[in-house]
Motif scaffolding. Structure first.
Motif, PDB file in Angstrom:
ATOM      1  N   ASN A  36       0.864  -1.177   0.000  1.00 45.03           N
ATOM      2  CA  ASN A  36       0.000   0.000   0.000  1.00 45.03           C
ATOM      3  C   ASN A  36       0.898   1.223   0.000  1.00 45.03           C
ATOM      4  N   THR A  37       0.459   2.298  -0.664  1.00 49.61           N
ATOM      5  CA  THR A  37       1.310   3.475  -0.797  1.00 49.61           C
ATOM      6  C   THR A  37       0.606   4.742  -0.315  1.00 49.61           C
ATOM      7  N   TYR A  38       1.416   5.724   0.034  1.00 47.36           N
ATOM      8  CA  TYR A  38       0.919   7.027   0.489  1.00 47.36           C
ATOM      9  C   TYR A  38       1.927   8.073   0.048  1.00 47.36           C
ATOM     10  N   TYR A  39       1.428   9.210  -0.485  1.00 49.02           N
ATOM     11  CA  TYR A  39       2.295  10.241  -1.039  1.00 49.02           C
ATOM     12  C   TYR A  39       1.991  11.620  -0.469  1.00 49.02           C
ATOM     13  N   ALA A  40       3.015  12.434  -0.412  1.00 53.42           N
ATOM     14  CA  ALA A  40       2.799  13.848  -0.143  1.00 53.42           C
ATOM     15  C   ALA A  40       2.069  14.462  -1.331  1.00 53.42           C
ATOM     16  N   ASN A  41       1.226  15.446  -1.057  1.00 55.76           N
ATOM     17  CA  ASN A  41       0.460  16.070  -2.143  1.00 55.76           C
ATOM     18  C   ASN A  41       1.372  16.657  -3.219  1.00 55.76           C
ATOM     19  N   SER A  42       2.533  17.127  -2.813  1.00 56.90           N
ATOM     20  CA  SER A  42       3.438  17.806  -3.744  1.00 56.90           C
ATOM     21  C   SER A  42       4.023  16.861  -4.801  1.00 56.90           C
ATOM     22  N   VAL A  43       3.981  15.560  -4.554  1.00 62.54           N
ATOM     23  CA  VAL A  43       4.585  14.614  -5.503  1.00 62.54           C
ATOM     24  C   VAL A  43       3.562  13.637  -6.075  1.00 62.54           C
ATOM     25  N   LYS A  44       2.347  13.683  -5.585  1.00 59.91           N
ATOM     26  CA  LYS A  44       1.321  12.741  -6.021  1.00 59.91           C
ATOM     27  C   LYS A  44       1.101  12.868  -7.525  1.00 59.91           C
ATOM     28  N   GLY A  45       1.085  11.735  -8.218  1.00 61.20           N
ATOM     29  CA  GLY A  45       0.901  11.730  -9.665  1.00 61.20           C
ATOM     30  C   GLY A  45       2.198  11.839 -10.444  1.00 61.20           C
ATOM     31  N   ARG A  46       3.291  12.197  -9.764  1.00 62.96           N
ATOM     32  CA  ARG A  46       4.586  12.309 -10.441  1.00 62.96           C
ATOM     33  C   ARG A  46       5.592  11.273  -9.932  1.00 62.96           C
ATOM     34  N   PHE A  47       5.512  10.946  -8.665  1.00 63.80           N
ATOM     35  CA  PHE A  47       6.445   9.984  -8.062  1.00 63.80           C
ATOM     36  C   PHE A  47       5.726   8.673  -7.790  1.00 63.80           C
ATOM     37  N   THR A  48       6.488   7.574  -7.864  1.00 72.60           N
ATOM     38  CA  THR A  48       5.956   6.253  -7.546  1.00 72.60           C
ATOM     39  C   THR A  48       6.938   5.513  -6.659  1.00 72.60           C
ATOM     40  N   ILE A  49       6.450   5.070  -5.509  1.00 76.14           N
ATOM     41  CA  ILE A  49       7.276   4.278  -4.612  1.00 76.14           C
ATOM     42  C   ILE A  49       6.944   2.808  -4.822  1.00 76.14           C
ATOM     43  N   SER A  50       7.974   1.964  -4.769  1.00 75.62           N
ATOM     44  CA  SER A  50       7.780   0.526  -4.921  1.00 75.62           C
ATOM     45  C   SER A  50       8.843  -0.193  -4.098  1.00 75.62           C
ATOM     46  N   ARG A  51       8.672  -1.493  -3.954  1.00 77.40           N
ATOM     47  CA  ARG A  51       9.638  -2.261  -3.171  1.00 77.40           C
ATOM     48  C   ARG A  51       9.816  -3.634  -3.763  1.00 77.40           C
ATOM     49  N   ASP A  52      10.989  -4.207  -3.518  1.00 76.96           N
ATOM     50  CA  ASP A  52      11.299  -5.579  -3.897  1.00 76.96           C
ATOM     51  C   ASP A  52      11.775  -6.260  -2.617  1.00 76.96           C
ATOM     52  N   ASN A  53      10.890  -7.000  -1.981  1.00 72.74           N
ATOM     53  CA  ASN A  53      11.238  -7.611  -0.694  1.00 72.74           C
ATOM     54  C   ASN A  53      12.338  -8.660  -0.837  1.00 72.74           C
ATOM     55  N   ALA A  54      12.405  -9.300  -1.981  1.00 69.41           N
ATOM     56  CA  ALA A  54      13.459 -10.294  -2.190  1.00 69.41           C
ATOM     57  C   ALA A  54      14.835  -9.646  -2.175  1.00 69.41           C
ATOM     58  N   LYS A  55      14.884  -8.373  -2.586  1.00 74.07           N
ATOM     59  CA  LYS A  55      16.158  -7.650  -2.618  1.00 74.07           C
ATOM     60  C   LYS A  55      16.303  -6.702  -1.431  1.00 74.07           C
ATOM     61  N   ASN A  56      15.284  -6.663  -0.565  1.00 69.64           N
ATOM     62  CA  ASN A  56      15.327  -5.771   0.604  1.00 69.64           C
ATOM     63  C   ASN A  56      15.574  -4.330   0.159  1.00 69.64           C
ATOM     64  N   THR A  57      14.893  -3.937  -0.902  1.00 70.16           N
ATOM     65  CA  THR A  57      15.147  -2.655  -1.560  1.00 70.16           C
ATOM     66  C   THR A  57      13.841  -1.905  -1.796  1.00 70.16           C
ATOM     67  N   VAL A  58      13.904  -0.591  -1.634  1.00 71.38           N
ATOM     68  CA  VAL A  58      12.781   0.278  -1.958  1.00 71.38           C
ATOM     69  C   VAL A  58      13.223   1.259  -3.037  1.00 71.38           C
ATOM     70  N   TYR A  59      12.294   1.630  -3.911  1.00 70.45           N
ATOM     71  CA  TYR A  59      12.599   2.498  -5.037  1.00 70.45           C
ATOM     72  C   TYR A  59      11.702   3.740  -5.009  1.00 70.45           C
ATOM     73  N   LEU A  60      12.180   4.784  -5.665  1.00 70.15           N
ATOM     74  CA  LEU A  60      11.356   5.968  -5.872  1.00 70.15           C
ATOM     75  C   LEU A  60      11.557   6.416  -7.319  1.00 70.15           C
ATOM     76  N   GLN A  61      10.543   6.186  -8.137  1.00 69.02           N
ATOM     77  CA  GLN A  61      10.566   6.653  -9.522  1.00 69.02           C
ATOM     78  C   GLN A  61      10.019   8.072  -9.541  1.00 69.02           C
ATOM     79  N   MET A  62      10.823   8.997 -10.030  1.00 71.99           N
ATOM     80  CA  MET A  62      10.445  10.408 -10.029  1.00 71.99           C
ATOM     81  C   MET A  62      10.348  10.898 -11.468  1.00 71.99           C
TER      82      MET A  62
END
Length: 123
Positions: A56-82
Motif C-alpha cells: 500500500n502506498t501514500y504520497y505527499a500532495n506535492s509529488v502525487k501523480g509524479r512519483f511512484t514508490i515501490s519495493r522488492d522484498n526479495a532484494k530488501n530494496t525500496v525504489y522511488l521513480q520520479m
C-alpha cells in the motif's frame, strides 16, 4: 548492523526523470513500512512517500501523480521513480524504515535512515 544505502541521485533538467534505490542490509524489512523523505537547503526534512509491507502506498500532495514508490522484498530494496521533475524537487533524498506498527499516513517515527542522495533539478 542495519544499513540503508541510497543511490540514483544526480542532476536532471526540469521535466526529466530519475529513479532512486535504497538497499537495506543487516536485517530483513519485508514486514516493515519503508519511506522516502527529502530535505532542501534551508528547509526542514519533509515526507515524500511511504509503502507498507503489503505495498500500500501514500504520497505527499506535492509529488502525487509524479512519483511512484515501490519495493522488492526479495532484494530488501525500496525504489522511488520520479517523473516530471521540477526545480522545487531539488533536495537530498533519504530512505527510512520503521520497525513498529503505525498507520501508513503517519510520517513518524522512522527508526533507520540512509545517508541520503542528492537530486538537483535545473530549470
Amino acid at each position: 548492523q542495519v544499513q540503508l544505502v541510497e543511490s540514483g541521485g544526480g542532476l536532471v533538467q526540469a521535466g526529466g526523470s530519475l529513479r532512486l534505490s535504497c538497499a537495506a542490509s543487516g536485517r530483513t524489512f519485508s514486514s516493515n513500512d519503508m519511506g522516502w523523505f527529502r530535505q532542501a537547503p534551508g528547509k526542514e526534512r519533509e515526507f515524500v512517500a511511504a509503502i507498507s509491507w503489503r505495498s500500500n502506498t501514500y504520497y505527499a500532495n506535492s509529488v502525487k501523480g509524479r512519483f511512484t514508490i515501490s519495493r522488492d522484498n526479495a532484494k530488501n530494496t525500496v525504489y522511488l521513480q520520479m517523473n516530471s521533475l521540477k526545480p522545487e524537487d531539488t533536495a537530498v533524498y533519504y530512505c527510512a524504515v520503521r520497525t513498529g506498527t503505525y498507520p501508513l499516513i503517519a510520517t513518524r517515527p522512522y527508526d533507520y535512515w540512509g545517508q541520503g542522495t542528492q537530486v538537483t533539478v535545473s530549470s
